[in-house]
Motif scaffolding. Sequence first.
Motif, PDB file in Angstrom:
ATOM      1  N   GLN A 214       0.804  -1.209   0.000  1.00  0.00           N
ATOM      2  CA  GLN A 214       0.000   0.000   0.000  1.00  0.00           C
ATOM      3  C   GLN A 214       0.843   1.269   0.000  1.00  0.00           C
ATOM      4  O   GLN A 214       0.592   2.200  -0.732  1.00  0.00           O
ATOM      5  N   ASP A 215       1.843   1.285   0.854  1.00  0.00           N
ATOM      6  CA  ASP A 215       2.495   2.548   1.137  1.00  0.00           C
ATOM      7  C   ASP A 215       3.851   2.612   0.452  1.00  0.00           C
ATOM      8  O   ASP A 215       4.812   1.996   0.898  1.00  0.00           O
ATOM      9  N   PRO A 216       3.974   3.374  -0.631  1.00  0.00           N
ATOM     10  CA  PRO A 216       5.248   3.424  -1.332  1.00  0.00           C
ATOM     11  C   PRO A 216       6.325   4.130  -0.521  1.00  0.00           C
ATOM     12  O   PRO A 216       7.493   4.069  -0.853  1.00  0.00           O
ATOM     13  N   MET A 217       5.894   4.825   0.551  1.00  0.00           N
ATOM     14  CA  MET A 217       6.871   5.548   1.357  1.00  0.00           C
ATOM     15  C   MET A 217       7.671   4.575   2.217  1.00  0.00           C
ATOM     16  O   MET A 217       8.801   4.827   2.562  1.00  0.00           O
ATOM     17  N   THR A 218       7.065   3.465   2.606  1.00  0.00           N
ATOM     18  CA  THR A 218       7.760   2.569   3.523  1.00  0.00           C
ATOM     19  C   THR A 218       8.191   1.252   2.879  1.00  0.00           C
ATOM     20  O   THR A 218       8.915   0.497   3.485  1.00  0.00           O
ATOM     21  N   SER A 219       7.738   0.960   1.650  1.00  0.00           N
ATOM     22  CA  SER A 219       8.102  -0.348   1.120  1.00  0.00           C
ATOM     23  C   SER A 219       9.428  -0.352   0.355  1.00  0.00           C
ATOM     24  O   SER A 219       9.874  -1.388  -0.083  1.00  0.00           O
ATOM     25  N   LEU A 220      10.056   0.803   0.230  1.00  0.00           N
ATOM     26  CA  LEU A 220      11.405   0.840  -0.352  1.00  0.00           C
ATOM     27  C   LEU A 220      12.417   1.071   0.770  1.00  0.00           C
ATOM     28  O   LEU A 220      12.110   1.729   1.756  1.00  0.00           O
ATOM     29  N   ASN A 221      13.610   0.539   0.589  1.00  0.00           N
ATOM     30  CA  ASN A 221      14.653   0.755   1.586  1.00  0.00           C
ATOM     31  C   ASN A 221      15.273   2.136   1.379  1.00  0.00           C
ATOM     32  O   ASN A 221      15.835   2.404   0.316  1.00  0.00           O
ATOM     33  N   PRO A 222      15.180   3.019   2.371  1.00  0.00           N
ATOM     34  CA  PRO A 222      15.639   4.398   2.172  1.00  0.00           C
ATOM     35  C   PRO A 222      17.150   4.528   2.037  1.00  0.00           C
ATOM     36  O   PRO A 222      17.645   5.549   1.585  1.00  0.00           O
ATOM     37  N   THR A 223      17.912   3.487   2.427  1.00  0.00           N
ATOM     38  CA  THR A 223      19.372   3.623   2.431  1.00  0.00           C
ATOM     39  C   THR A 223      20.027   2.991   1.207  1.00  0.00           C
ATOM     40  O   THR A 223      21.244   2.978   1.101  1.00  0.00           O
ATOM     41  N   ILE A 224      19.220   2.405   0.323  1.00  0.00           N
ATOM     42  CA  ILE A 224      19.791   1.756  -0.860  1.00  0.00           C
ATOM     43  C   ILE A 224      19.285   2.459  -2.109  1.00  0.00           C
ATOM     44  O   ILE A 224      18.109   2.806  -2.204  1.00  0.00           O
TER      45      ILE A 224
ATOM     46  N   GLN B  96      14.313  10.856  -3.091  1.00  0.00           N
ATOM     47  CA  GLN B  96      14.377  11.816  -4.194  1.00  0.00           C
ATOM     48  C   GLN B  96      13.219  11.634  -5.178  1.00  0.00           C
ATOM     49  O   GLN B  96      13.132  12.338  -6.174  1.00  0.00           O
ATOM     50  N   PHE B  97      12.342  10.669  -4.872  1.00  0.00           N
ATOM     51  CA  PHE B  97      11.177  10.403  -5.721  1.00  0.00           C
ATOM     52  C   PHE B  97       9.904  10.886  -5.040  1.00  0.00           C
ATOM     53  O   PHE B  97       9.804  10.826  -3.818  1.00  0.00           O
ATOM     54  N   SER B  98       8.912  11.309  -5.817  1.00  0.00           N
ATOM     55  CA  SER B  98       7.603  11.658  -5.253  1.00  0.00           C
ATOM     56  C   SER B  98       6.825  10.361  -5.002  1.00  0.00           C
ATOM     57  O   SER B  98       7.239   9.287  -5.441  1.00  0.00           O
ATOM     58  N   GLY B  99       5.686  10.479  -4.324  1.00  0.00           N
ATOM     59  CA  GLY B  99       4.897   9.293  -3.972  1.00  0.00           C
ATOM     60  C   GLY B  99       4.518   8.445  -5.178  1.00  0.00           C
ATOM     61  O   GLY B  99       4.696   7.233  -5.200  1.00  0.00           O
ATOM     62  N   GLY B 100       4.020   9.109  -6.213  1.00  0.00           N
ATOM     63  CA  GLY B 100       3.599   8.383  -7.402  1.00  0.00           C
ATOM     64  C   GLY B 100       4.783   7.710  -8.099  1.00  0.00           C
ATOM     65  O   GLY B 100       4.690   6.581  -8.566  1.00  0.00           O
ATOM     66  N   MET B 101       5.906   8.415  -8.133  1.00  0.00           N
ATOM     67  CA  MET B 101       7.110   7.864  -8.768  1.00  0.00           C
ATOM     68  C   MET B 101       7.639   6.670  -7.972  1.00  0.00           C
ATOM     69  O   MET B 101       8.110   5.692  -8.532  1.00  0.00           O
ATOM     70  N   ARG B 102       7.560   6.771  -6.636  1.00  0.00           N
ATOM     71  CA  ARG B 102       7.996   5.651  -5.803  1.00  0.00           C
ATOM     72  C   ARG B 102       7.148   4.423  -6.062  1.00  0.00           C
ATOM     73  O   ARG B 102       7.647   3.313  -6.134  1.00  0.00           O
ATOM     74  N   GLN B 103       5.828   4.650  -6.225  1.00  0.00           N
ATOM     75  CA  GLN B 103       4.975   3.497  -6.474  1.00  0.00           C
ATOM     76  C   GLN B 103       5.325   2.881  -7.834  1.00  0.00           C
ATOM     77  O   GLN B 103       5.262   1.675  -7.993  1.00  0.00           O
ATOM     78  N   ARG B 104       5.761   3.707  -8.780  1.00  0.00           N
ATOM     79  CA  ARG B 104       6.204   3.161 -10.065  1.00  0.00           C
ATOM     80  C   ARG B 104       7.444   2.293  -9.878  1.00  0.00           C
ATOM     81  O   ARG B 104       7.587   1.251 -10.516  1.00  0.00           O
ATOM     82  N   VAL B 105       8.341   2.753  -9.009  1.00  0.00           N
ATOM     83  CA  VAL B 105       9.543   1.959  -8.740  1.00  0.00           C
ATOM     84  C   VAL B 105       9.144   0.614  -8.122  1.00  0.00           C
ATOM     85  O   VAL B 105       9.649  -0.442  -8.507  1.00  0.00           O
ATOM     86  N   VAL B 106       8.206   0.663  -7.168  1.00  0.00           N
ATOM     87  CA  VAL B 106       7.758  -0.572  -6.525  1.00  0.00           C
ATOM     88  C   VAL B 106       7.161  -1.515  -7.575  1.00  0.00           C
ATOM     89  O   VAL B 106       7.421  -2.719  -7.563  1.00  0.00           O
ATOM     90  N   VAL B 107       6.399  -0.962  -8.510  1.00  0.00           N
ATOM     91  CA  VAL B 107       5.838  -1.787  -9.579  1.00  0.00           C
ATOM     92  C   VAL B 107       6.962  -2.381 -10.434  1.00  0.00           C
ATOM     93  O   VAL B 107       6.928  -3.557 -10.781  1.00  0.00           O
ATOM     94  N   ALA B 108       7.979  -1.573 -10.724  1.00  0.00           N
ATOM     95  CA  ALA B 108       9.114  -2.066 -11.516  1.00  0.00           C
ATOM     96  C   ALA B 108       9.792  -3.239 -10.807  1.00  0.00           C
ATOM     97  O   ALA B 108      10.128  -4.242 -11.429  1.00  0.00           O
ATOM     98  N   ILE B 109       9.980  -3.121  -9.487  1.00  0.00           N
ATOM     99  CA  ILE B 109      10.606  -4.207  -8.727  1.00  0.00           C
ATOM    100  C   ILE B 109       9.730  -5.455  -8.802  1.00  0.00           C
ATOM    101  O   ILE B 109      10.205  -6.565  -9.041  1.00  0.00           O
TER     102      ILE B 109
ATOM    103  N   ASP C 212      -1.736  -4.825  -3.039  1.00  0.00           N
ATOM    104  CA  ASP C 212      -2.513  -4.592  -1.825  1.00  0.00           C
ATOM    105  C   ASP C 212      -2.738  -3.091  -1.652  1.00  0.00           C
ATOM    106  O   ASP C 212      -1.861  -2.388  -1.179  1.00  0.00           O
ATOM    107  N   GLU C 213      -3.891  -2.620  -2.052  1.00  0.00           N
ATOM    108  CA  GLU C 213      -4.227  -1.200  -1.999  1.00  0.00           C
ATOM    109  C   GLU C 213      -3.101  -0.326  -2.560  1.00  0.00           C
ATOM    110  O   GLU C 213      -2.620   0.579  -1.889  1.00  0.00           O
ATOM    111  N   PRO C 214      -2.693  -0.557  -3.807  1.00  0.00           N
ATOM    112  CA  PRO C 214      -1.510   0.145  -4.313  1.00  0.00           C
ATOM    113  C   PRO C 214      -1.724   1.635  -4.506  1.00  0.00           C
ATOM    114  O   PRO C 214      -0.755   2.371  -4.638  1.00  0.00           O
ATOM    115  N   THR C 215      -2.956   2.093  -4.539  1.00  0.00           N
ATOM    116  CA  THR C 215      -3.168   3.511  -4.830  1.00  0.00           C
ATOM    117  C   THR C 215      -3.855   4.269  -3.712  1.00  0.00           C
ATOM    118  O   THR C 215      -4.148   5.448  -3.850  1.00  0.00           O
TER     119      THR C 215
END
Lengths: 312, 354
Positions: free
Chosen positions: B98-108, B155-168, B180-183
């Motif tokens: 659901q939350d693109p802010m927390t599903s990416l690792n901020p240090t990588i 360095q990504f906005s919320g929508g862009m982060r969700q795109r990254v999550v989709v790419a992964i 799971d509630e991606p939007t």
Amino acid sequence: MTNNEKLLEIKNLKQYFNKGKSNEVRAVDDISFDIYKGETLGLVGESGCGKSTTGRTIIRLYNATGGQVLYKGEDVHGKKSRSDIKDMTRHMQMIFQDPYASLNPRMTVGDIIAEGIDIHGLSKGKERQERVFDLLETVGLNREHASRYPHEFSGGQRQRIGIARALAVEPDFIIADEPISALDVSIQAQVVNLLQKLQKEKGLTYLFIAHDLSMVKYISDRIGVMYFGKLVELASSDDLYKNPLHPYTKSLLSAIPLPDPESERTRRRVAYNPSVHNYQDGEELKMREVAPNHFVYCSEKEFKEYQASYVK
Amino acid sequence: MDKLLEVKDLHVSFKTYGGEVKAVRGVNFNLYKGETLAIVGESGSGKSVTVKAIMRLIPNPPGKIVNGEILFDGKDLSKISELEMQHVRGKDISMIFQDPMTSLNPTIKVGKQIMEGLIKHQKLSKKDAYERALELMRLVGIAQPEVRLQQYPHQFSGGMRQRVVVAIALACNPKILIADEPTTALDVTIQAQILEMMKDLQDKIDTSIIFITHDLGVVANVADRVAVMYGGQIVEIGTVDEIFYDPRHPYTWGLLASMPSLDTDEQTELIAIPGTPPDLIHPPKGCPFAARNQFALAIDYEEEPPFFQISETHFAKTWMLHPDAPKIEAPESVKARVRVMPGNFEKPIQVEGL
């Protein structure tokens, strides 16, 4: 709308954060509108467009950078003593978005609701207790709930407590800042119906801030659309949906998914690109009345185009 | 159509101090190749727990898959070892949270996060993985991928982060994508972009999608079939048209009636579903929705309703479809939607399970 008595006049309101520094943010940038007595004005826009800041500045949770907010002709942001401010806030109350964060977990529900009553010295002792019970019942809870703590309640019930607290000082005007966006669909309708019922019974005026456009359309008499700190369009809710004029409003309307598979299959989304305006230097941009009570933020040239495209 | 995934009689429980929460209580469904199945329901209805069980992401303890089978590719995902599961997760089945802010690792750096799965599952060399990552970034519509791969998530906005999550999630061409509630955390305009992108991608790479949401507008937009969950069970399942134009379960009626459409005027009161969802530590006897259902029959409080089949694809778990049940009229706003479905049987047929 029942009458045209202005309850609130917002004139050239500005709210800048970090003013004068390199990271200055113009959250609310010179907006003006009126709120009439007994109406519901909806304010929509995406996150960061300044809609919540507008609400908070109106009620003086922030001190405005510029402009005026006139409540019954008196400036909310004028020079005031503490007691003047107190008098003012009695008539304006706020319901917050997050029912989990907006109630003090260490106070009982009764004390939370009565806090305003105590501060304004409206009633004491047994009378105060009765008033709390009354309020709980008004919002659809039981009197037994007064002695409980917020963690014992579900999200929808907590939002009802937030509403009871706002009603405790008998305000005329309530700012509801996304009051239903944290709730489940089946509970949203309960809270919206409650707000509607209270408006009818008590003649309240609402400023309803939200991003769920179908709910806003349902609850509001008029709707204002905000984009990057500016109010770009203001019209009655039917008119706004029938005749969206500003390209941003069009894009916003085209993006809301509707619970109807057929219309979804044929949906064409319109993207908003601010460069379509192609404003020249020296063009004056302001709110112009394209049709009766339908205002759009535009240039003189666009104003003519909008007038031509307006469907009666 | 080919069955890709089969969930049979799934039960998931969580041990808490208050007792055992029976979050999922006997869920059955199939997922076919290339389709989008939407699961709707309010918080606590068990929709997220169901898909987390498929991904074997239920923390144990306190959670446990008590019973049931999850058949995928000849294997029962509920029984295989964690090591075997690691070969499925991210490769055959992947998930968007659901939350693109927390599903990416901020240090990588974003690039490394996309390449991780490619190197592990597809055994690509670093160089090939980098090339593939560039391709994925273009696929999900991120401009300047060479630059963006070297950036961190903040360095990504919320929508862009969700795109990254989709790419992964799409990196290894998964057979199933669980969203799971991606939007939910995104603005409507951004939400529309992401949904459009997911549909495009599905056409391109032919993945099946399980889409969880509580927004019926989103469901109407993306789904081929819809499963409505309530109190840990699927109460109605059918094609998107059947659910929106011929709903049979009173809970589905309630959901549809509680949302204003753009032509609902403010004089008509919304029909709210009264009360709150059931307590799943002590699930009610009979139909879980009975206590909130204005149309509840006496038997709803006594015995759990079976499934009734309305068409080849449409099932509803309610006593109201029993031949002996009194005829009940749906609320006005629901009746206004109803259309005649050509595929319907003459009469609903009682069936054992789905």
